[in-house]
Write an enzyme that holds these catalytic residues in place. Structure first.
Site, mmCIF file in Angstrom:
data_model
loop_
_atom_site.group_PDB
_atom_site.id
_atom_site.type_symbol
_atom_site.label_atom_id
_atom_site.label_comp_id
_atom_site.label_asym_id
_atom_site.label_seq_id
_atom_site.Cartn_x
_atom_site.Cartn_y
_atom_site.Cartn_z
ATOM 1 N N TYR A 171 0.552 -1.095 0.150
ATOM 2 C CA TYR A 171 0.005 0.077 0.042
ATOM 3 C C TYR A 171 1.038 1.423 0.102
ATOM 4 C CZ TYR A 171 -4.266 -2.722 0.946
ATOM 5 O OH TYR A 171 -5.201 -3.260 0.758
ATOM 6 N N HIS A 177 -11.361 -5.954 3.752
ATOM 7 C CA HIS A 177 -10.506 -5.985 4.719
ATOM 8 C C HIS A 177 -10.682 -7.305 6.101
ATOM 9 C CE1 HIS A 177 -7.517 -2.745 2.733
ATOM 10 N NE2 HIS A 177 -7.974 -3.827 2.547
ATOM 11 N N ASN A 201 -5.674 -4.884 -6.913
ATOM 12 C CA ASN A 201 -6.035 -3.148 -7.362
ATOM 13 C C ASN A 201 -5.100 -1.975 -7.202
ATOM 14 O OD1 ASN A 201 -7.944 -3.557 -5.463
ATOM 15 N ND2 ASN A 201 -7.934 -1.779 -5.246
ATOM 16 N N HIS A 226 -7.974 -11.577 -6.092
ATOM 17 C CA HIS A 226 -8.065 -10.520 -5.172
ATOM 18 C C HIS A 226 -9.136 -10.442 -4.866
ATOM 19 C CE1 HIS A 226 -6.992 -7.207 -2.596
ATOM 20 N NE2 HIS A 226 -7.568 -6.041 -3.882
ATOM 21 N N HIS A 280 -16.819 -3.903 0.416
ATOM 22 C CA HIS A 280 -16.539 -4.080 -1.756
ATOM 23 C C HIS A 280 -18.024 -4.326 -2.060
ATOM 24 C CE1 HIS A 280 -12.691 -1.945 -1.973
ATOM 25 N NE2 HIS A 280 -12.694 -2.672 -0.837
#
Length: 326
Positions: free
Chosen positions: A82, A246, A117, A209, A218
């Site tokens: 990240y 997450h 992503n 993913h 999401h």
């Protein structure tokens, strides 16, 4: 351990296993089972934050659990670094978020990773480079590939290019090797379908993913539900494993044996948004940090989810007759 297994393990651990001519043009790697034919796998996703957001604490528990279970290898479901992946093969974030974090002796095993992503937002090719494997021999990351572990085959799928919105956002994505997108996705779907059809493994597990079914922030990835899910169902895939949300999650399929497992709690979590779900399908949801393990034998797969202090939050298992896969 037999000499044959010892040689295969040595090749894998040092990152020197060479892909043979692969089924369906997907590069193929081999990993041996234990001497008794079993396999222990750990799954972590959405982790690389230089130890912050409790990444180091999750890593500590991963090490303790991996020692108890004698883990054979670790799967990463993406968003490895990240916020924007790696800048190049010399980026210090690789050491600061990977090598210097997962230091337990029990985690010095092969890691098999896909891109998320966030990994596409900078230099996606950096994570695919063998230069990183030279920096840390545990690291193996590819877009899509097959991992054959004798009783089970893992099919890793590059899910980021499926999402329409990434081609419309202001973020800069590294689409080298993906464009033209339509051809890339068409070929990938054909390759995955062919590989799954030709597989003779007792267990078939697909790793990507993005979520396919999720009650997290999401939610469902509609492009995967439309394009990839029918292929998984038609080819009797047992598990679809992902990150992206997450959280830790287990959802069953209403019309097939396929199970949807989310392990995206490697660091930043606690988003606090959970969508309603049919309780008959929602087996488990935890909006927090942690990881997942798989214990696989010829006849059974056992799944366990762990929190940041090592508590087992959820267990599930499924059995299968050996003859059912022949």
């Amino acid at each position: 351990m037999s000499l044959f297994h010892h040689l295969k393990l040595t090749v894998t651990l040092f990152g020197l296993c060479l892909a043979s001519v692969a089924i369906a043009d997907l590069q193929r790697f081999e990993h041996p089972t234990k001497a008794d034919g079993s396999l222990s796998v750990m799954v972590i996703g959405d982790w690389g934050r230089r130890g912050t957001h409790n990444q180091s604490e999750v890593a500590l528990q991963m090490g303790k659990t991996a020692e108890k279970l004698d883990t054979d290898f670790i799967i990463s479901t993406g968003d490895n670094f990240y916020e924007d992946g790696l800048t190049d093969v010399h980026d210090a974030a690789f050491d600061e978020s990977f090598t210097n974090i997962y230091t337990a002796p029990s985690l010095q095993k092969q890691w098999y990773a896909v891109l998320g992503n966030h990994d596409y937002r900078s230099n996606a090719l950096a994570q695919l480079s063998p230069v990183l494997t030279k920096r840390d021999s545990r690291w193996l990351c590819m877009r899509s590939f097959i991992l054959n572990a004798e009783i089970v085959e893992f099919f890793f799928v590059d899910t980021t290019p499926f999402r329409d919105k990434y081609f419309q956002e202001d973020h800069t994505y590294d689409w080298r090797g993906v464009l033209p997108r339509k051809d890339y996705l068409s070929n990938l779907l054909k390759d995955v379908d062919s590989a799954l059809r030709e597989s003779t493994a007792t267990w078939k597990i697909v790793v990507g993913h993005h979520t396919m079914r999720s009650a997290g922030i999401h939610g469902d990835t509609i492009e995967l539900v439309a394009k990839l899910l029918p292929i998984l169902q038609a080819n009797n895939v047992d598990l679809y494993i992902n990150g992206h949300d997450h959280c830790l999650e287990h959802i069953s399929s209403p019309d097939s044996p396929l199970q949807f497992l989310t392990s995206g709690g490697g660091s930043k979590a606690w988003r606090g948004k959970v969508k309603g779900w049919n309780p008959k399908e929602m087996k488990f949801y935890y909006d927090g940090q942690g990881f997942m393990t798989l214990q696989i034998t010829q006849n059974e797969v056992g799944v366990q989810f762990y929190d940041i202090v090592g508590n087992v939050l959820h267990k599930w298992s499924v059995t299968k007759s050996v003859y059912a896969s022949i």
